[in-house]
Design a protein around this motif. Structure first.
Motif, PDB file in Angstrom:
ATOM      1  N   LEU B 594       0.645  -1.179  -0.061  1.00  0.00           N
ATOM      2  CA  LEU B 594      -0.062   0.072   0.054  1.00  0.00           C
ATOM      3  C   LEU B 594       1.020   1.182  -0.038  1.00  0.00           C
ATOM      4  CD1 LEU B 594      -2.494  -0.952   2.759  1.00  0.00           C
ATOM      5  CD2 LEU B 594      -3.222  -0.720   0.447  1.00  0.00           C
ATOM      6  N   THR B 595       0.616   2.267  -0.544  1.00  0.00           N
ATOM      7  CA  THR B 595       1.143   3.451  -0.630  1.00  0.00           C
ATOM      8  C   THR B 595       0.852   4.332   0.559  1.00  0.00           C
ATOM      9  OG1 THR B 595      -0.512   4.529  -2.052  1.00  0.00           O
ATOM     10  CG2 THR B 595       1.379   3.750  -3.065  1.00  0.00           C
ATOM     11  N   GLN B 596      -0.322   4.103   1.007  1.00  0.00           N
ATOM     12  CA  GLN B 596      -0.840   4.889   2.364  1.00  0.00           C
ATOM     13  C   GLN B 596      -1.460   3.820   2.994  1.00  0.00           C
ATOM     14  OE1 GLN B 596      -0.607   7.748   3.439  1.00  0.00           O
ATOM     15  NE2 GLN B 596       0.677   8.737   1.841  1.00  0.00           N
ATOM     16  N   ARG B 597      -1.428   3.892   4.415  1.00  0.00           N
ATOM     17  CA  ARG B 597      -1.989   3.055   5.455  1.00  0.00           C
ATOM     18  C   ARG B 597      -2.507   3.956   6.189  1.00  0.00           C
ATOM     19  NH1 ARG B 597       2.627   0.654   3.394  1.00  0.00           N
ATOM     20  NH2 ARG B 597       3.419   2.495   3.952  1.00  0.00           N
ATOM     21  N   ILE B 598      -3.968   3.949   6.275  1.00  0.00           N
ATOM     22  CA  ILE B 598      -4.686   5.073   7.355  1.00  0.00           C
ATOM     23  C   ILE B 598      -5.648   4.008   8.153  1.00  0.00           C
ATOM     24  CG2 ILE B 598      -6.327   6.818   7.609  1.00  0.00           C
ATOM     25  CD1 ILE B 598      -5.492   8.020   5.146  1.00  0.00           C
ATOM     26  N   VAL B 599      -5.336   3.993   9.359  1.00  0.00           N
ATOM     27  CA  VAL B 599      -6.078   3.072  10.282  1.00  0.00           C
ATOM     28  C   VAL B 599      -6.932   3.888  11.188  1.00  0.00           C
ATOM     29  CG1 VAL B 599      -6.026   1.453  12.068  1.00  0.00           C
ATOM     30  CG2 VAL B 599      -4.557   1.175  10.136  1.00  0.00           C
ATOM     31  N   ILE B 600      -8.243   3.760  11.341  1.00  0.00           N
ATOM     32  CA  ILE B 600      -9.228   4.199  12.295  1.00  0.00           C
ATOM     33  C   ILE B 600      -9.400   2.993  13.154  1.00  0.00           C
ATOM     34  CG2 ILE B 600     -11.258   5.792  12.674  1.00  0.00           C
ATOM     35  CD1 ILE B 600     -11.194   6.369   9.587  1.00  0.00           C
ATOM     36  N   ASP B 601      -9.225   3.381  14.295  1.00  0.00           N
ATOM     37  CA  ASP B 601      -9.566   1.947  15.589  1.00  0.00           C
ATOM     38  C   ASP B 601      -9.631   2.821  16.985  1.00  0.00           C
ATOM     39  OD1 ASP B 601     -10.405  -0.246  16.486  1.00  0.00           O
ATOM     40  OD2 ASP B 601      -8.978  -1.393  15.394  1.00  0.00           O
ATOM     41  N   SER B 602     -10.067   2.202  17.634  1.00  0.00           N
ATOM     42  CA  SER B 602     -10.382   2.539  19.343  1.00  0.00           C
ATOM     43  C   SER B 602      -9.320   1.480  19.995  1.00  0.00           C
ATOM     44  CB  SER B 602     -11.492   2.248  19.736  1.00  0.00           C
ATOM     45  OG  SER B 602     -11.842   0.887  19.589  1.00  0.00           O
ATOM     46  N   ILE B 603      -8.681   0.491  19.277  1.00  0.00           N
ATOM     47  CA  ILE B 603      -7.783  -0.367  20.136  1.00  0.00           C
ATOM     48  C   ILE B 603      -6.446  -0.583  19.606  1.00  0.00           C
ATOM     49  CG2 ILE B 603      -9.601  -1.818  21.430  1.00  0.00           C
ATOM     50  CD1 ILE B 603      -9.385  -3.760  19.234  1.00  0.00           C
ATOM     51  N   PRO B 604      -5.428  -1.035  20.420  1.00  0.00           N
ATOM     52  CA  PRO B 604      -4.067  -1.313  19.779  1.00  0.00           C
ATOM     53  C   PRO B 604      -4.160  -2.329  18.986  1.00  0.00           C
ATOM     54  CG  PRO B 604      -4.214  -1.596  22.046  1.00  0.00           C
ATOM     55  CD  PRO B 604      -5.621  -1.263  21.876  1.00  0.00           C
ATOM     56  N   SER B 605      -3.431  -2.460  18.079  1.00  0.00           N
ATOM     57  CA  SER B 605      -3.409  -3.860  17.175  1.00  0.00           C
ATOM     58  C   SER B 605      -2.197  -3.723  16.429  1.00  0.00           C
ATOM     59  CB  SER B 605      -4.687  -4.006  16.261  1.00  0.00           C
ATOM     60  OG  SER B 605      -4.538  -3.098  15.255  1.00  0.00           O
ATOM     61  N   PRO B 606      -1.770  -4.981  15.960  1.00  0.00           N
ATOM     62  CA  PRO B 606      -0.537  -4.989  14.864  1.00  0.00           C
ATOM     63  C   PRO B 606      -0.842  -4.315  13.507  1.00  0.00           C
ATOM     64  CG  PRO B 606      -0.982  -7.136  15.883  1.00  0.00           C
ATOM     65  CD  PRO B 606      -2.157  -6.305  16.237  1.00  0.00           C
ATOM     66  N   THR B 607      -2.118  -4.115  13.189  1.00  0.00           N
ATOM     67  CA  THR B 607      -2.333  -3.554  11.957  1.00  0.00           C
ATOM     68  C   THR B 607      -2.224  -1.894  12.205  1.00  0.00           C
ATOM     69  OG1 THR B 607      -4.272  -5.155  11.578  1.00  0.00           O
ATOM     70  CG2 THR B 607      -4.401  -2.931  10.378  1.00  0.00           C
ATOM     71  N   LEU B 608      -2.478  -1.503  13.490  1.00  0.00           N
ATOM     72  CA  LEU B 608      -2.621  -0.224  13.831  1.00  0.00           C
ATOM     73  C   LEU B 608      -1.141   0.347  13.966  1.00  0.00           C
ATOM     74  CD1 LEU B 608      -4.842   1.666  16.012  1.00  0.00           C
ATOM     75  CD2 LEU B 608      -2.516   1.885  16.601  1.00  0.00           C
ATOM     76  N   ASN B 609      -0.312  -0.498  14.198  1.00  0.00           N
ATOM     77  CA  ASN B 609       1.177  -0.249  14.197  1.00  0.00           C
ATOM     78  C   ASN B 609       1.859  -0.016  13.090  1.00  0.00           C
ATOM     79  OD1 ASN B 609       1.028  -0.405  17.062  1.00  0.00           O
ATOM     80  ND2 ASN B 609       1.828  -2.638  17.143  1.00  0.00           N
ATOM     81  N   ALA B 610       1.221  -0.394  12.101  1.00  0.00           N
ATOM     82  CA  ALA B 610       1.612  -0.531  10.786  1.00  0.00           C
ATOM     83  C   ALA B 610       1.256   0.615  10.013  1.00  0.00           C
ATOM     84  CB  ALA B 610       1.389  -1.722   9.773  1.00  0.00           C
ATOM     85  N   ALA B 611       0.289   1.381  10.754  1.00  0.00           N
ATOM     86  CA  ALA B 611      -0.220   2.572   9.848  1.00  0.00           C
ATOM     87  C   ALA B 611       0.685   3.822   9.668  1.00  0.00           C
ATOM     88  CB  ALA B 611      -1.548   2.916  10.605  1.00  0.00           C
ATOM     89  N   ASP B 612       0.262   4.627   8.747  1.00  0.00           N
ATOM     90  CA  ASP B 612       1.053   5.866   8.625  1.00  0.00           C
ATOM     91  C   ASP B 612       0.182   6.720   9.320  1.00  0.00           C
ATOM     92  OD1 ASP B 612       2.794   4.595   6.565  1.00  0.00           O
ATOM     93  OD2 ASP B 612       1.105   4.564   5.190  1.00  0.00           O
TER      94      ASP B 612
END
Lengths: 166, 921
Positions: B594-612
């Motif tokens: 992905l060129t951009q990773r935008i994560v909208i979430d309320s909890i910590p997660s590995p996906t969130l850690n990979a976000a820009d």
């Protein structure tokens, strides 16, 4: 004979005989507890667990039955268990004097076991022997029309070497 | 209808009630302890005494117990007569002799039924000066405190725990004043419903342990009418907040769903809301690290990135609200919106939705399940995946006893008599699953086999019921005779029920469940009650997401992965940890492309850690939105407390973007809901929930806080001594305040029951106040319940043809076993729930061990098509042959039904220590 927490073959046999009377094994809970107490004098945590397994019921449920009845002993008792009536007829006729004498002779308070492990003194509700009040029961033998002096004689007999049911 | 007279006033009451139910239903205050609306009467506490007169001439009257006396035409009664009042005061005085004077340090204080009843009975002066009996308390695990000194021996705990919920480790010990309710020894209460003891106990014996560790009285908590997000059933809850922390969750009555009871995951699983690692403000990646920024900067970043990248895909989530999923779909376009689930879970969800569409088949609520009299659970361990439903199934099975009692004219509320008449009578429950379940002990028969074999069994049941339904091949004799037995039981039942779900991961099994219902409909006479069929889904809004994406050509995660391989693309990932959805290497590759990773979430997660760019979403406790439960019931969520300045509902982040990607129709929660109404034809009934000029809610202000809420204006004084204005709520009938419509007035308004943030009524501080908001004690809330059933289009897809069971396949079939504790993403972040989780391990049948040269206690490498993992191995004869039963925390090892191979890594030295430390909840 010292018994481990595992039920002895004889105990198992007697309990199985009781189970045979009921459609459900757990119905034999009270009789099972009586069998264990007959052989061991009291029901230890280990025997309770073993009995619960034998009757296929949760141990807590069996504990509920065991602790509901005050004549199922969940603590060790003396070789002789003295049940002294504290109902009204016996009280009028002087059961408090008997209690004092017993406590004095045995060096214990009601609910306790003598240091030598020979006697446990427990108050009990009516023994159904009011016409011979005051009354008590030792082991499974009832004694009526008691006085402190008769208490002395009873205890002497039991304490004598080779005394009653030696 | 019987006419009765109470204290000179004439009333008409419903037939079949007892006097206590009748009095409470009439709004009269008659104190009680041992009676409970769901547990019936036992007449143990003698508190609900009233005077009954023989006739007009009778001046003496006699005392009767309200809960044990049936209403009868012409009864003349008095609640207020001196004799009755003195008797009730005497009873409570006796109950209180052993009750400690510890209300100031008791967690129940301020919402204690015993306090309420004592005040109501007029016993305000203690005369007893003797010693009180005291007990040693037990450690009952992470959920429940035990303080036996406060016990008044009403037996409610035991009647709920043992009789109602089927628990086997809570007992009444000893007798009289020494009666002790506890376990045989210290240890966590085993039942999944133990948390209800907090509300069932009328005083402070069983209290909420996580609450007491950070305690706030009920009157200081702020509440909202909310929905549980920990499974698909949509139980109604009343969460309580103070100082920005969610303190506890209590039951909120819903007649059709949860009634009076929740499961322990729903009650104690809210720790993700207070999680210390929860994103608190937007984070922007700079030089490889995430830097916290203000909300305005986060928004600017979002807008900038949306402008600079041409192609975007949106990845939705089954745990996000309908509004949030829809906003993302609108932003990126329906062609670029993906569910965030793999093709296989999507197919399962669509197949489960088809079950809801079957014409002529009833979709029962949990309450209706309790009235079913023959049940087939197909491939779903509901105690683990939809726990509250298991409690309803237990009531259905117990129904045989109720029927037997009814045949003897015993009123249903005579709990003790019903139980004695019923003995161990049970309605038939058949359970087909890959391993043992907690409901097995009350089942008529269980079938343990692979999902394919289970599907064959169900197809055989359908064939037995209706010969038109194609028969499966190669079913062994034993399974065949079981199928006949099940068919027989379902055919002759008054109200047969079939339950299934996605946990087995087998599409044919879901289809087979529908086949049984269809065959049953054909086989039963037209006038018979239609068969009931209820699917459970994996998550709180699985069905909502499925309804949004059911017609999409491309909605699977695999397709999103493929899209990223063709040209540069950015992704907005909504409340979803992709590492739970697809094999790790595939997710990793996708995120890297992905060129951009935008994560909208309320909890910590590995996906969130990979976000820009991370945008902090609201948790359920701050969200306003809609969830659709497993029956197709849309229910609204309301925020418990005002929004933290830097957090937004996910859809609000997206709606705030300006420019050519600006979203229309998401200006406010009402606007967002109105957009949902038009998003799919089947969502149209949602319009009922829209505020309108005619709607009373727009004129009312329902306070979220009890009127005694203390220190409200000083709560933030450590930060700023100036008093802030109370936050305003322009989007619902609720206010962030203790001021507003008073409870007695609210209780008379039609339709307000579903909007009650907490239950309270003058004189009734505990949750028992709920009857004041009902017309009948055993009925629904006045003016209806929360949520509305969607009108799903009926569709009949004809008979399914059973596929032959694949006996040639290599490897063990991976099946993930759900778990009530430790098996769900959000509640795993709650320390008390995590403490109850079992050690994750792989389970296989002993017969399967030699082929892989593995043994019990080994550490095993489990290799699937796309990924591998290491797990300790347990050899367990209860697991079906050919199955590798994986723990719920296991990452996906392949896409779709996966076969795995095992390799022993030697005996497991870490088996005691590889349990990660729980994080603070």
């Amino acid at each position: 004979m010292h018994l481990g927490p595992e039920l002895s073959p004889l105990e198992r046999q007697e309990i199985e005989a009781e189970c045979a009377h009921y459609p459900e094994r757990r119905a034999a809970a009270i009789e099972g507890l009586k069998v264990v107490q007959k052989h061991r004098g009291w029901v230890s945590d280990g025997s309770l667990q073993a009995l619960a397994e034998l009757l296929q019921m949760p141990v807590g449920e069996l504990e509920g039955v065991a602790t509901f009845y005050n004549l199922i002993f969940r603590q060790p008792v003396g070789r002789h268990v003295i049940l002294l009536c504290d109902s009204v007829c016996c009280w009028i006729k002087g059961r408090d004097d008997l209690n004092r004498r017993l406590c004095q002779r045995l060096g214990i308070k009601p609910g306790e076991t003598s240091a030598d492990g020979q006697f446990t003194l427990l108050p009990t509700v009516c023994l159904g022997d009011c016409d011979r009040a005051p009354t008590l029961m030792i082991d499974h033998q009832q004694h009526g029309n008691l006085t402190p002096e008769k208490i002395d004689r009873l205890l002497d007999q039991l304490q004598a070497p080779g005394g009653e049911d030696g | 209808m019987p006419r009765i007279r109470i204290d000179g006033q004439a009333y008409e009451v419903k037939e079949g009630l007892n006097l206590l139910q009748a009095c409470l239903g009439l709004g009269l205050n008659l104190p009680y302890f041992c009676w409970h609306p769901a547990l019936g009467s036992v007449g143990a506490c003698r508190q609900c005494a009233l005077l009954q007169y023989r006739d007009e001439e009778d001046r003496q009257g006699r005392l009767v117990m309200g809960c044990m006396t049936a209403v009868a035409d012409g009864q003349i009664l008095s609640l207020k007569a001196d004799k009755a009042r003195h008797f009730r005061a005497g009873v409570i005085e006796a109950l209180m002799t052993n009750h400690p004077h510890d209300c100031p340090v008791c967690e129940e204080g301020g919402e204690c039924h015993l306090q309420d009843m004592t005040v109501m009975s007029g016993h305000h002066h203690r005369r007893y000066r003797g010693r009180k009996r005291t007990f040693v308390n037990q450690d009952l695990g992470p959920f429940i405190n035990h303080e036996m000194n406060r016990c008044i021996t009403c037996y409610r705990c035991l009647r709920f725990y043992r009789d109602y919920a089927g628990g086997e480790d809570l007992h009444a010990l000893a007798s009289r004043n020494h009666t002790y309710f506890g376990r045989a020894s210290d240890g966590p209460l085993e039942s999944e419903f133990a948390g209800n003891l907090v509300e069932v106990c009328p005083t402070g014996v069983f209290t909420d342990k996580p609450l007491s560790q950070s305690y706030t009285r009920k009157w200081d908590l702020q509440h909202a009418p909310s929905i549980c997000v920990h499974c698909s059933l949509g139980c109604n809850i009343s969460p309580g907040e103070r100082y920005g922390r969610l303190k506890r969750v209590q039951n909120r009555y819903h007649h059709g769903i949860n009634g009076y009871f929740l499961c322990d995951r729903g009650r104690f699983g809210f720790g993700h809301v207070n999680h210390p690692e929860r994103p608190q403000q937007p984070l922007v990646r700079e030089n490889g690290r995430l830097r916290p920024v203000a909300a305005s900067e986060g928004l600017a970043e979002l807008a900038r990135r949306l402008e600079t990248t041409e192609r975007w895909i949106g990845i939705g989530s089954p745990r996000a609200t309908l509004e949030s999923n829809l906003a993302l779909r609108e932003l990126v376009g329906a062609d670029h919106f993906f569910t965030g689930l793999g093709s296989h879970p999507n197919a399962l969800n669509r197949a489960l939705l088809e079950l809801l569409r079957l014409p002529g088949v009833n979709t029962p609520s949990l309450r209706e399940i309790e009235a079913c009299d023959a049940l087939l659970l197909l491939g779903e361990d509901i105690t683990q995946s939809a726990p509250r439903m298991a409690l309803s199934v237990r009531q259905a099975v117990r129904g045989a006893g109720r029927d037997r009692a009814a045949a003897l004219n015993i009123p249903p509320w005579q709990a003790q008599s019903v139980q004695i008449a019923g003995q161990n009578a049970r309605h038939p429950l058949f359970i087909s699953h890959v391993t043992a379940t907690r409901l097995d002990p009350i089942a008529e028969a269980t079938y343990r086999a692979s999902p394919q074999e289970q599907a064959a069994l169900a197809f055989a049941v359908a064939h037995c019921l209706c010969p038109e339904a194609p028969a499966p091949e190669g079913l062994d004799e034993q399974a065949q005779s079981l199928a006949e037995k099940i068919a027989e039981a379902l055919l002759h039942a008054k109200r047969p029920l079939i339950v299934t779900g996605p946990s087995s991961g087998a599409l044919p099994l879901v289809e087979a469940a529908g086949q049984v219902a269809r065959a049953l409909l054909n086989a039963r006479p037209a006038e018979a009650c239609p068969p009931a069929l209820i699917p459970v889904f994996a998550e709180c809004n699985s069905l909502g997401l499925t309804l949004l994406t059911q017609d999409a050509a491309e909605a699977d995660l695999e397709q999103a992965f493929a899209l990223s391989e063709h040209g540069p693309v950015g992704a907005i990932i909504l409340e979803n940890d992709l590492f739970r959805r697809a094999p790790g290497p595939l997710v990793q590759g996708f995120l890297e492309r992905l060129t951009q990773r935008i994560v909208i979430d309320s909890i910590p997660s590995p996906t969130l850690n990979a976000a820009d760019l991370v945008l902090p979403a609201t948790s359920f406790a701050e969200s306003q939105g809609t969830l659709i439960n497993n029956e197709g019931r849309a229910q609204p969520l309301f925020p418990v407390h005002a929004l933290h300045a830097e957090r937004r509902n996910s859809w609000q982040w997206l709606a705030a973007v300006a420019g050519h990607r600006a979203l229309k129709g998401f200006a406010s929660p009402a606007d967002a809901l109105a957009t949902c109404v038009t998003a799919a034809p089947e969502l149209a009934p949602l319009s009922q929930a829209l505020p309108s000029a005619a709607h009373p809610f727009t004129r009312l202000a329902v306070p979220r806080m009890p009127h005694r809420n203390s220190g409200r204006t000083a709560a933030g004084a450590n930060l700023d001594v100036r008093e802030d204005q109370q936050p305003q709520d322009h989007d619902s009938c609720l206010t962030f305040s203790m001021e507003g419509a008073p409870a007695p007035w609210l209780s008379r308004q039609s339709g307000i029951g579903a909007r009650l943030p907490f239950s309270w009524y003058p004189g009734w501080n505990s949750n028992q106040a709920v009857h004041k908001f009902k017309d009948a004690v055993d009925g629904p809330l006045r003016g209806g319940e929360s949520g509305m059933r969607l009108d799903l289009v009926c569709r009949d897809n004809g008979w399914h043809r059973p596929l032959p069971v694949d006996t040639e396949a290599q490897g063990l079939l991976a099946v993930v076993q759900p778990a009530i504790f430790g098996g769900e993403e959000l509640s795993n972040l709650a320390a008390p729930v995590f403490q109850r989780a079992a050690l994750p391990c792989l389970r296989i049948h002993p017969d399967d061990a030699p082929a892989w040269s593995v043994a019990d206690g080994d550490r095993v490498l489990v290799r699937g098509a796309s990924a591998a993992t290491e797990l300790p191995l347990r050899v367990d004869p209860r697991v079906a042959r050919g199955i590798a039963l994986l723990p719920p925390t296991c990452p996906p090892l392949g896409t779709g039904p996966t076969r795995v191979s095992l390799r022993s890594l030697g005996s497991d030295p870490l088996i005691a220590t590889d349990h990660p430390e729980p994080t603070d909840g």
